[in-house]
Design an enzyme around this catalytic site. Structure first.
Site, PDB file in Angstrom:
ATOM      1  N   GLY A  25       0.784  -1.235   0.000  1.00 27.44           N
ATOM      2  CA  GLY A  25       0.000   0.000   0.000  1.00 27.44           C
ATOM      3  C   GLY A  25       0.814   1.282   0.000  1.00 27.44           C
ATOM      4  N   ARG A 106      -4.916  -8.331  -9.763  1.00 21.86           N
ATOM      5  CA  ARG A 106      -6.058  -9.055 -10.295  1.00 21.86           C
ATOM      6  C   ARG A 106      -6.545  -8.337 -11.546  1.00 21.86           C
ATOM      7  NH1 ARG A 106      -9.060 -12.859  -7.626  1.00 21.86           N
ATOM      8  NH2 ARG A 106      -7.593 -13.099  -5.955  1.00 21.86           N
ATOM      9  N   HIS A 124       1.270   0.818 -13.076  1.00 17.47           N
ATOM     10  CA  HIS A 124       2.031  -0.362 -13.512  1.00 17.47           C
ATOM     11  C   HIS A 124       3.521  -0.026 -13.482  1.00 17.47           C
ATOM     12  CE1 HIS A 124       2.738  -4.159 -15.464  1.00 17.47           C
ATOM     13  NE2 HIS A 124       3.594  -3.539 -16.258  1.00 17.47           N
TER      14      HIS A 124
END
Ligand code: GAR
Length: 217
Positions: A25, A106, A124
């Site tokens: 996180g 996911r 990403h």
């Protein structure tokens, strides 16, 4: 894809962001920190994780953000069906305008995307379209790339294929390990995500074809 302006998501007040993650996180933390510093007019209204006990949930709770593990079963790598609906319901219950995937490992499917059209962003750890998929920093290192980086993009139906909002690059250095390269990329991630959210919140993004243009203030 035709020309489409992405206006301010609507309503007065700060941009309401829902974060989905699977891991530590640090990207969500960078968003919270940018808000605290007054660099991003936004509020993280909720956080959900697909991994029980993920550190991202602790970080969210420490910042007073409602945070829940939501069971993604039965899927291993995607989010679909009743599990997907549970995520959509959670995000809607917290009045989310923008969904920020922050290390959410996911593949999200059309149900979530249709619930938040042009409002799902992903970060990403590579300069897309190079090295989509998992452990992108390791892919770059193994390939022998001399430059690596980070991409924040709109999520579309593909995997790591949506229109690019922000990219930042870093050098790949002799002697880099996967860990050292990922750490260098993460420094830039923590600038890139708040920046992309700020541009979206200011209504300054326009998609032409698959190019995202940044409109002047
Ligand atoms: C980040 O490096 C992010 O770019 C990556 O996972 C890490 C999460 O770190 N995401 C992907 O690889 C998505 N394909 P964080 O939990 O500390 O934000």
């Amino acid at each position: 894809m035709s020309e489409e302006t992405i206006p301010f998501p609507g309503g007065p007040g700060p941009l309401r962001i829902g974060v989905l993650g699977s891991g530590s996180g640090t990207n969500m933390q960078s968003i919270l920190d940018a808000i605290s510093r007054g660099e991003l007019d936004a509020r993280v209204t909720c956080c959900a994780a697909d991994v029980p006990g993920a550190r991202i949930l602790d970080r969210a709770r420490a910042a007073g953000v409602p945070a829940e593990y939501i069971d993604p079963a039965p899927w291993k790598t995607k989010l679909e069906g009743p599990a997907e609906q549970a995520y959509v319901d959670f995000l809607r219950a917290h009045d989310v305008q923008v969904v920020a995937l922050a290390g959410f490992m996911r593949i999200v499917k059309p149900g979530l995307l249709a619930a938040f059209p042009w409002r799902v962003l992903n970060i990403h750890p590579a300069l897309l379209p190079a090295f989509p998929g998992v452990a992108a920093w390791k892919q770059a290192l193994d390939y022998g790339a001399k430059v690596a980086g980070v991409t924040v993009h709109f999520v579309d139906a593909g995997t790591d294929t949506g229109p690019i909002i922000v990219q930042r690059s870093v050098p790949v250095l002799d002697g880099d390990t996967p860990e050292s390269l990922h750490a260098r990329i993460q420094v830039e991630e923590h600038k890139a995500y708040p920046e992309a959210l700020r541009l979206l919140g200011e209504g300054r993004l326009r998609i032409r074809g698959r190019r995202v243009e940044v409109l002047p203030r």
